[in-house]
Scaffold this motif. Structure first.
Motif, mmCIF file in Angstrom:
data_model
loop_
_atom_site.group_PDB
_atom_site.id
_atom_site.type_symbol
_atom_site.label_atom_id
_atom_site.label_comp_id
_atom_site.label_asym_id
_atom_site.label_seq_id
_atom_site.Cartn_x
_atom_site.Cartn_y
_atom_site.Cartn_z
ATOM 1 N N THR A 184 -30.053 -46.859 -9.278
ATOM 2 C CA THR A 184 -30.558 -47.717 -10.344
ATOM 3 C C THR A 184 -29.630 -47.622 -11.548
ATOM 4 N N GLY A 185 -29.661 -48.634 -12.394
ATOM 5 C CA GLY A 185 -28.753 -48.631 -13.536
ATOM 6 C C GLY A 185 -27.303 -48.585 -13.105
ATOM 7 N N ALA A 186 -26.989 -49.348 -12.047
ATOM 8 C CA ALA A 186 -25.696 -49.196 -11.380
ATOM 9 C C ALA A 186 -24.588 -50.072 -11.948
ATOM 10 N N LEU A 187 -24.876 -50.887 -12.933
ATOM 11 C CA LEU A 187 -23.917 -51.917 -13.303
ATOM 12 C C LEU A 187 -22.921 -51.496 -14.368
ATOM 13 N N SER A 188 -23.056 -50.302 -14.905
ATOM 14 C CA SER A 188 -22.083 -49.830 -15.891
ATOM 15 C C SER A 188 -22.088 -48.308 -15.921
ATOM 16 N N GLY A 189 -21.072 -47.752 -16.553
ATOM 17 C CA GLY A 189 -21.023 -46.328 -16.844
ATOM 18 C C GLY A 189 -21.184 -45.419 -15.638
ATOM 19 N N SER A 218 -23.890 -46.207 2.868
ATOM 20 C CA SER A 218 -24.408 -47.549 2.641
ATOM 21 C C SER A 218 -25.139 -47.514 1.309
ATOM 22 N N VAL A 219 -24.855 -48.475 0.432
ATOM 23 C CA VAL A 219 -25.296 -48.379 -0.955
ATOM 24 C C VAL A 219 -26.097 -49.608 -1.361
ATOM 25 N N VAL A 220 -27.279 -49.365 -1.918
ATOM 26 C CA VAL A 220 -28.072 -50.414 -2.545
ATOM 27 C C VAL A 220 -28.029 -50.165 -4.049
ATOM 28 N N ILE A 221 -27.608 -51.171 -4.806
ATOM 29 C CA ILE A 221 -27.506 -51.043 -6.258
ATOM 30 C C ILE A 221 -28.498 -51.983 -6.918
ATOM 31 N N VAL A 268 -27.326 -60.239 -12.958
ATOM 32 C CA VAL A 268 -27.142 -60.679 -11.579
ATOM 33 C C VAL A 268 -25.669 -60.856 -11.230
ATOM 34 N N ASP A 269 -24.914 -61.543 -12.075
ATOM 35 C CA ASP A 269 -23.509 -61.787 -11.746
ATOM 36 C C ASP A 269 -22.736 -60.482 -11.621
ATOM 37 N N GLU A 270 -22.986 -59.541 -12.540
ATOM 38 C CA GLU A 270 -22.306 -58.247 -12.480
ATOM 39 C C GLU A 270 -22.744 -57.465 -11.242
ATOM 40 N N GLY A 271 -24.000 -57.609 -10.866
ATOM 41 C CA GLY A 271 -24.493 -56.923 -9.682
ATOM 42 C C GLY A 271 -23.816 -57.387 -8.418
ATOM 43 N N HIS A 272 -23.701 -58.693 -8.260
ATOM 44 C CA HIS A 272 -23.040 -59.205 -7.061
ATOM 45 C C HIS A 272 -21.550 -58.855 -7.056
ATOM 46 N N ALA A 273 -20.922 -58.842 -8.239
ATOM 47 C CA ALA A 273 -19.509 -58.467 -8.310
ATOM 48 C C ALA A 273 -19.313 -57.011 -7.906
ATOM 49 N N LEU A 274 -20.208 -56.136 -8.344
ATOM 50 C CA LEU A 274 -20.089 -54.734 -7.952
ATOM 51 C C LEU A 274 -20.335 -54.563 -6.459
ATOM 52 N N ALA A 275 -21.307 -55.265 -5.911
ATOM 53 C CA ALA A 275 -21.548 -55.175 -4.469
ATOM 54 C C ALA A 275 -20.298 -55.587 -3.694
ATOM 55 N N ASP A 276 -19.622 -56.634 -4.164
ATOM 56 C CA ASP A 276 -18.370 -57.049 -3.513
ATOM 57 C C ASP A 276 -17.322 -55.947 -3.612
ATOM 58 N N GLY A 319 -15.057 -50.673 2.022
ATOM 59 C CA GLY A 319 -15.489 -50.441 3.395
ATOM 60 C C GLY A 319 -16.951 -50.103 3.542
ATOM 61 N N ALA A 320 -17.695 -50.084 2.439
ATOM 62 C CA ALA A 320 -19.106 -49.722 2.495
ATOM 63 C C ALA A 320 -19.973 -50.941 2.796
ATOM 64 N N GLN A 321 -21.119 -50.699 3.401
ATOM 65 C CA GLN A 321 -22.165 -51.698 3.420
ATOM 66 C C GLN A 321 -22.880 -51.613 2.083
ATOM 67 N N ALA A 322 -23.047 -52.735 1.407
ATOM 68 C CA ALA A 322 -23.606 -52.696 0.054
ATOM 69 C C ALA A 322 -24.435 -53.937 -0.211
ATOM 70 N N GLU A 323 -25.528 -53.739 -0.971
ATOM 71 C CA GLU A 323 -26.409 -54.841 -1.356
ATOM 72 C C GLU A 323 -26.810 -54.661 -2.809
ATOM 73 N N PHE A 324 -26.894 -55.775 -3.525
ATOM 74 C CA PHE A 324 -27.411 -55.770 -4.888
ATOM 75 C C PHE A 324 -28.790 -56.409 -4.920
ATOM 76 N N ILE A 325 -29.724 -55.755 -5.617
ATOM 77 C CA ILE A 325 -31.062 -56.292 -5.823
ATOM 78 C C ILE A 325 -31.352 -56.292 -7.317
ATOM 79 N N GLU A 326 -31.700 -57.445 -7.846
ATOM 80 C CA GLU A 326 -32.085 -57.515 -9.255
ATOM 81 C C GLU A 326 -33.428 -56.806 -9.431
ATOM 82 N N ALA A 327 -33.469 -55.843 -10.357
ATOM 83 C CA ALA A 327 -34.704 -55.095 -10.571
ATOM 84 C C ALA A 327 -34.699 -54.505 -11.968
ATOM 85 N N ASP A 328 -35.882 -54.484 -12.562
ATOM 86 C CA ASP A 328 -36.107 -53.868 -13.861
ATOM 87 C C ASP A 328 -36.946 -52.613 -13.622
ATOM 88 N N VAL A 329 -36.399 -51.448 -13.945
ATOM 89 C CA VAL A 329 -37.093 -50.199 -13.619
ATOM 90 C C VAL A 329 -38.390 -50.029 -14.402
#
Length: 247
Positions: free
Chosen positions: A10-15, A30-33, A38-46, A52-62
């Motif tokens: 969680t809180g994966a989009l910076s720092g 395999s990483v779920v972020i 949203v745009d930053e999340g998909h860019a990080l998943a890419d 080489g990792a399997q990765a998915e981004f899910i928009e979520a507010d903790v």
């Protein structure tokens, strides 16, 4: 760390959160972020997939339990289990004396730093306890063990994160689940720049660090990866702060 662990950040989009996601991707996980941008999340998943990792981004507010439950359930549905969770979502709030603080500012800090950590742990533990194993790493701060004038809400929230960590560890131990925290000192992130406000104040602050510099997000991520895999450690807080709490 064993091959093909399933990791949620969680809180994966910076720092520190971003650096942790990248570190686990490099470790063949395999990483779920998650995060709110949203745009930053998909860019990080890419970027994680490019390693080489399997990765998915899910928009979520903790701060929203339905978001957190859906996030954890997605990770399990997508990859079959949840081995490691890193709860890195957090904010610093506004620095000011206690006599100037308000209920609204309190709520803003505690809903993200404390409620967000609690809700994440609740649903991570729900899954990990059922599967009889897993590792949770919460992100605290040097301020989780000391005070700081002008930063009462942030300090109090990180003390609470460490309390949640220790209580969660005691509750989860019977199920083979470990709960720990990593507590960074000054780290070169946008939060440090916001807290210090000017280059001069930042330099003066870093002079209080025995190693005379800020840490890097990658250095904290390395500690998080270590703690996540330290199989006889639970209920502990690893302080990675350049020596600030040595004295």
């Amino acid at each position: 760390m064993n091959d093909q662990k399933v990791v949620l950040v969680t809180g994966a989009l910076s720092g520190i959160g971003r650096a942790s996601a990248l570190a686990f991707a490099r470790s063949n996980a395999s990483v779920v972020i998650s995060g709110r941008r949203v745009d930053e999340g998909h860019a990080l998943a890419d970027a994680l997939r490019s390693l080489g990792a399997q990765a998915e981004f899910i928009e979520a507010d903790v701060r929203v339990e339905e978001d957190v439950q859906a996030l954890v359930d997605y990770a399990v549905a997508r990859f079959g289990r949840l081995d490691i969770a890193v709860n890195a979502a957090g904010i610093e709030g506004e620095s000011m004396p206690i006599v100037e603080q308000t209920a609204a500012r309190y709520a803003a800090v505690f809903e993200t730093n404390v409620l967000g950590t609690l809700l994440a742990m609740k649903h991570e533990l729900r899954v990990m306890s059922a599967q009889r194993g897993g590792s949770i790493v919460n992100v605290s701060s040097t301020m989780g063990a000391r005070g700081a004038a002008g930063a009462s809400l942030y300090v109090a929230s990180k003390h609470a994160v460490e309390g949640l960590t220790k209580s969660g560890a005691l509750e989860a131990a019977a199920f083979g689940v470990r709960v720990n925290a990593v507590a960074p000192g000054p780290v070169q992130t946008p939060m440090l720049d916001r807290l210090t406000q000017t280059p001069e104040r930042k330099a003066a602050f870093l002079d209080t660090v025995p190693l005379r510099r800020a840490g890097t997000p990658d250095e904290i991520a390395d500690a998080i990866v270590y703690v996540a895999s330290a199989s006889f450690m639970t209920g502990e807080v690893l302080r990675v702060n350049g020596g600030r709490t040595a004295a």
